[in-house]
Motif scaffolding. Structure first.
Motif, PDB file in Angstrom:
ATOM      1  N   SER A  58     -32.307  -7.284  27.801  1.00  0.00           N
ATOM      2  CA  SER A  58     -32.938  -6.986  29.104  1.00  0.00           C
ATOM      3  C   SER A  58     -34.249  -7.766  29.211  1.00  0.00           C
ATOM      4  O   SER A  58     -34.708  -8.353  28.225  1.00  0.00           O
ATOM      5  CB  SER A  58     -33.249  -5.487  29.215  1.00  0.00           C
ATOM      6  N   GLY A  59     -34.855  -7.704  30.403  1.00  0.00           N
ATOM      7  CA  GLY A  59     -36.177  -8.327  30.583  1.00  0.00           C
ATOM      8  C   GLY A  59     -37.229  -7.589  29.763  1.00  0.00           C
ATOM      9  O   GLY A  59     -38.150  -8.201  29.214  1.00  0.00           O
ATOM     10  N   THR A  60     -37.104  -6.265  29.706  1.00  0.00           N
ATOM     11  CA  THR A  60     -38.048  -5.469  28.914  1.00  0.00           C
ATOM     12  C   THR A  60     -37.993  -5.912  27.453  1.00  0.00           C
ATOM     13  O   THR A  60     -39.026  -6.112  26.808  1.00  0.00           O
ATOM     14  CB  THR A  60     -37.682  -3.961  29.005  1.00  0.00           C
ATOM     15  N   LEU A  63     -39.653  -9.291  26.807  1.00  0.00           N
ATOM     16  CA  LEU A  63     -41.116  -9.168  26.656  1.00  0.00           C
ATOM     17  C   LEU A  63     -41.473  -8.551  25.310  1.00  0.00           C
ATOM     18  O   LEU A  63     -42.355  -9.047  24.591  1.00  0.00           O
ATOM     19  CB  LEU A  63     -41.686  -8.296  27.784  1.00  0.00           C
ATOM     20  N   SER A  84     -47.565  -4.300  38.606  1.00  0.00           N
ATOM     21  CA  SER A  84     -46.300  -4.880  38.144  1.00  0.00           C
ATOM     22  C   SER A  84     -45.325  -3.731  37.992  1.00  0.00           C
ATOM     23  O   SER A  84     -45.682  -2.566  38.166  1.00  0.00           O
ATOM     24  CB  SER A  84     -46.494  -5.593  36.801  1.00  0.00           C
ATOM     25  N   PHE A  85     -44.085  -4.081  37.631  1.00  0.00           N
ATOM     26  CA  PHE A  85     -43.140  -3.032  37.253  1.00  0.00           C
ATOM     27  C   PHE A  85     -43.578  -2.505  35.887  1.00  0.00           C
ATOM     28  O   PHE A  85     -44.065  -3.273  35.052  1.00  0.00           O
ATOM     29  CB  PHE A  85     -41.713  -3.604  37.210  1.00  0.00           C
ATOM     30  N   ALA A  87     -42.297  -1.885  33.189  1.00  0.00           N
ATOM     31  CA  ALA A  87     -41.732  -2.485  31.966  1.00  0.00           C
ATOM     32  C   ALA A  87     -42.686  -3.492  31.323  1.00  0.00           C
ATOM     33  O   ALA A  87     -42.684  -3.659  30.099  1.00  0.00           O
ATOM     34  CB  ALA A  87     -40.407  -3.168  32.277  1.00  0.00           C
ATOM     35  N   THR A  88     -43.513  -4.159  32.128  1.00  0.00           N
ATOM     36  CA  THR A  88     -44.460  -5.136  31.577  1.00  0.00           C
ATOM     37  C   THR A  88     -45.352  -4.449  30.544  1.00  0.00           C
ATOM     38  O   THR A  88     -45.568  -4.964  29.444  1.00  0.00           O
ATOM     39  CB  THR A  88     -45.348  -5.713  32.716  1.00  0.00           C
ATOM     40  N   CYS A 166     -39.940 -12.286  34.982  1.00  0.00           N
ATOM     41  CA  CYS A 166     -38.741 -11.491  35.275  1.00  0.00           C
ATOM     42  C   CYS A 166     -38.349 -11.517  36.748  1.00  0.00           C
ATOM     43  O   CYS A 166     -37.200 -11.253  37.092  1.00  0.00           O
ATOM     44  CB  CYS A 166     -38.944 -10.055  34.818  1.00  0.00           C
ATOM     45  N   GLN A 167     -39.319 -11.808  37.639  1.00  0.00           N
ATOM     46  CA  GLN A 167     -39.004 -11.845  39.078  1.00  0.00           C
ATOM     47  C   GLN A 167     -39.083 -13.268  39.625  1.00  0.00           C
ATOM     48  O   GLN A 167     -39.173 -13.436  40.841  1.00  0.00           O
ATOM     49  CB  GLN A 167     -40.001 -10.960  39.847  1.00  0.00           C
ATOM     50  N   SER A 188     -35.680 -11.528  33.256  1.00  0.00           N
ATOM     51  CA  SER A 188     -34.719 -10.430  33.365  1.00  0.00           C
ATOM     52  C   SER A 188     -33.528 -10.927  34.177  1.00  0.00           C
ATOM     53  O   SER A 188     -33.706 -11.679  35.144  1.00  0.00           O
ATOM     54  CB  SER A 188     -35.367  -9.251  34.107  1.00  0.00           C
ATOM     55  N   TYR A 190     -31.452  -8.525  35.418  1.00  0.00           N
ATOM     56  CA  TYR A 190     -31.049  -7.281  36.093  1.00  0.00           C
ATOM     57  C   TYR A 190     -30.328  -7.678  37.397  1.00  0.00           C
ATOM     58  O   TYR A 190     -30.716  -8.662  38.037  1.00  0.00           O
ATOM     59  CB  TYR A 190     -32.316  -6.446  36.360  1.00  0.00           C
ATOM     60  N   LYS A 193     -32.017  -9.280  40.540  1.00  0.00           N
ATOM     61  CA  LYS A 193     -32.926 -10.428  40.429  1.00  0.00           C
ATOM     62  C   LYS A 193     -32.328 -11.667  41.114  1.00  0.00           C
ATOM     63  O   LYS A 193     -31.122 -11.727  41.353  1.00  0.00           O
ATOM     64  CB  LYS A 193     -33.187 -10.756  38.944  1.00  0.00           C
ATOM     65  N   GLY A 201     -29.605  -7.670  31.155  1.00  0.00           N
ATOM     66  CA  GLY A 201     -29.676  -8.916  30.381  1.00  0.00           C
ATOM     67  C   GLY A 201     -31.057  -9.518  30.497  1.00  0.00           C
ATOM     68  O   GLY A 201     -31.822  -9.173  31.404  1.00  0.00           O
ATOM     69  N   TYR A 317     -45.529  -1.736  44.247  1.00  0.00           N
ATOM     70  CA  TYR A 317     -45.148  -0.488  43.636  1.00  0.00           C
ATOM     71  C   TYR A 317     -46.089   0.597  44.130  1.00  0.00           C
ATOM     72  O   TYR A 317     -47.273   0.322  44.316  1.00  0.00           O
ATOM     73  CB  TYR A 317     -45.214  -0.629  42.110  1.00  0.00           C
TER      74      TYR A 317
HETATM   75  C1  PLP Z   1     -42.040  -7.876  36.514  1.00  0.00           C
HETATM   76  C2  PLP Z   1     -40.946  -7.276  35.677  1.00  0.00           C
HETATM   77  N1  PLP Z   1     -41.123  -7.197  34.347  1.00  0.00           N
HETATM   78  C3  PLP Z   1     -40.164  -6.684  33.550  1.00  0.00           C
HETATM   79  C4  PLP Z   1     -38.975  -6.218  34.062  1.00  0.00           C
HETATM   80  C5  PLP Z   1     -37.969  -5.612  33.149  1.00  0.00           C
HETATM   81  O1  PLP Z   1     -36.717  -6.209  33.219  1.00  0.00           O
HETATM   82  P1  PLP Z   1     -35.391  -5.354  32.884  1.00  0.00           P
HETATM   83  O2  PLP Z   1     -35.163  -4.422  34.010  1.00  0.00           O
HETATM   84  O3  PLP Z   1     -34.326  -6.405  32.777  1.00  0.00           O
HETATM   85  O4  PLP Z   1     -35.637  -4.666  31.585  1.00  0.00           O
HETATM   86  C6  PLP Z   1     -38.750  -6.309  35.447  1.00  0.00           C
HETATM   87  C7  PLP Z   1     -37.480  -5.909  36.097  1.00  0.00           C
HETATM   88  O5  PLP Z   1     -36.951  -4.894  36.163  1.00  0.00           O
HETATM   89  C8  PLP Z   1     -39.769  -6.827  36.269  1.00  0.00           C
HETATM   90  O6  PLP Z   1     -39.599  -6.882  37.593  1.00  0.00           O
END
Ligand code: PLP
Length: 375
Positions: A58-60, A63, A84-85, A87-88, A166-167, A188, A190, A193, A201, A317
């Motif tokens: 995943s994107g998470t 990172l 940010s989302f 997950a960062t 990721c975006q 990411s 996802y 995206k 992924g 957000y």
């Molecule tokens: C800015 C940002 N960072 C990290 C993520 C994490 O990616 P993922 O959802 O694939 O884990 C996302 C997306 O969801 C994101 O938009």
């Protein structure tokens, strides 16, 4: 109804190619770390203008594993942005390190280099700056962060830079694509995206062979040779089916990004005369509009008005990361991030994707026009 996003329309455009790509996998019977992932790692890193790519879960995880590959952990700190989302920041926390947050630039919605510099200066002044190891800018909504200034500041303070792209698949800052500026860039895949799979992924891209090798171990139980584990790794791999789908979609990414840019232009031409704040493009910056977000003080009533007309919108957000309950121990306050706080009250993401129809965009802009006229 105007949906915020309808992924089935994209599927209809490429159905035949997707079905034959995935059928190939079922017939081969090889699902993890095979030819599709290797090929996609080469193709996507090449697309980003970077030498290596490592597909992860995943994107998470991209990172988290990138940070971990540098040795960042307990006792360290990583500077990122409040907007940010989540997950960062979670990726930083998973390593045991502490995220520190700075505010965003009001125009680009990305890390404000002045705030970064201020934070670093203040910390160094107090003697606590040595714990800071890395800067993690986010190319939010597909808009590149101010990489020249961020890299220059990071260099002066001897910090590494890892990009959260990721975006922002395919966005350019100057002549180069994002993901190629830091020591590693994280993506990411996802489904929603600009380049999205049909499940989770992610990928880390890098020019540094040592990080490439370390990441290959970290994503696969720390396994060097079969059943020989040289470090305590994770199980986080992009799978063959996702890689096969993403290989098909990568061939269309530039075309789809261009369609997004054209549609963003139409929204901006129609909406900016109405007094709402639209995304802007600085010279030399090539955003790819993962989202199209406007700003208005009447955001909440506008959103309710559009919803009553069947027009779906979202807020990216509504709560800045440092003000989320999950991070209450850091004791941040609203006034620490005035721009992020203000945008969290005013930002509104409109229905937006390459396949959105003209009449749907017309309904959105007419909805906003009548709200502003009568509301
Ligand atoms: C800015 C940002 N960072 C990290 C993520 C994490 O990616 P993922 O959802 O694939 O884990 C996302 C997306 O969801 C994101 O938009």
């Amino acid at each position: 109804m105007v949906p915020f996003l309808d992924l089935t329309r994209q599927y209809q455009r490429i159905k035949g190619e997707i079905l034959s790509a995935t059928q190939r996998i079922y017939e081969k019977g090889h699902f993890i770390l095979g030819e599709e992932v290797s090929a996609f790692e080469k193709e996507f890193s090449h697309y980003c203008g970077v030498r290596y790519g490592v597909g992860v879960g995943s994107g998470t995880d991209a990172l988290f594993l990138a940070l971990k590959a540098t040795g960042i952990g307990q006792g360290d700190e990583v500077v990122t942005v409040a907007n940010s989302f989540v997950a960062t920041a979670l990726a930083v926390s998973f390593t045991g390190a502490k995220p520190l947050f700075v505010d965003i630039d009001p125009e680009t919605n990305t890390m404000d280099p002045n705030h970064l510099e201020l934070l670093l200066k203040r910390r160094r002044g107090k003697g606590s700056g040595r714990r800071i190891k890395a800067v993690l800018p986010v190319h939010l909504y597909g808009h590149p962060a101010e990489m020249d200034s961020i890299l220059e500041i990071a260099n002066r303070y001897d910090l590494i830079v890892i990009e959260d792209a990721c975006q922002a698949h395919g966005a350019k800052y100057g002549k180069r694509k994002v993901g190629s500026f830091g020591i590693m860039g994280c993506f990411s895949f996802y489904p929603t995206k600009n380049l999205g799979g049909y499940g989770d992924g992610g990928m880390v891209v890098t020019n540094d062979k040592r990080y490439d090798q370390k990441l290959r171990l970290l994503r696969n139980y720390g396994e060097g040779k079969k059943y020989q584990h040289v470090l305590k790794g994770h199980n986080s791999r992009l799978d063959e089916i996702q890689a096969a789908i993403l290989r098909v979609k990568l061939r269309y990414l530039d075309q789809w990004n261009e369609e997004r840019r054209k549609k963003a232009k139409i929204y901006t031409e129609r909406l900016s005369p109405l007094g709402v704040v639209c995304p802007s493009e600085k010279r030399g910056i090539h955003p790819i509009y993962h989202l199209y977000a406007i700003k208005t003080e009447k955001r909440d009533s506008l959103q309710a008005f559009l919803e009553a007309k069947g027009i779906e919108t979202l807020i990216h957000y509504p709560i800045p990361i440092p003000l989320q309950k999950a991070y209450r121990e850091l004791r941040y306050r609203r006034r620490d991030f005035p721009v992020t706080h203000r945008w969290s009250q005013e930002i509104l993401s409109l229905p937006f994707y390459p396949e959105i129809r003209r009449h749907e965009m017309g309904e959105v802009t007419e909805g906003i026009r009548s709200f502003l006229r009568d509301g």
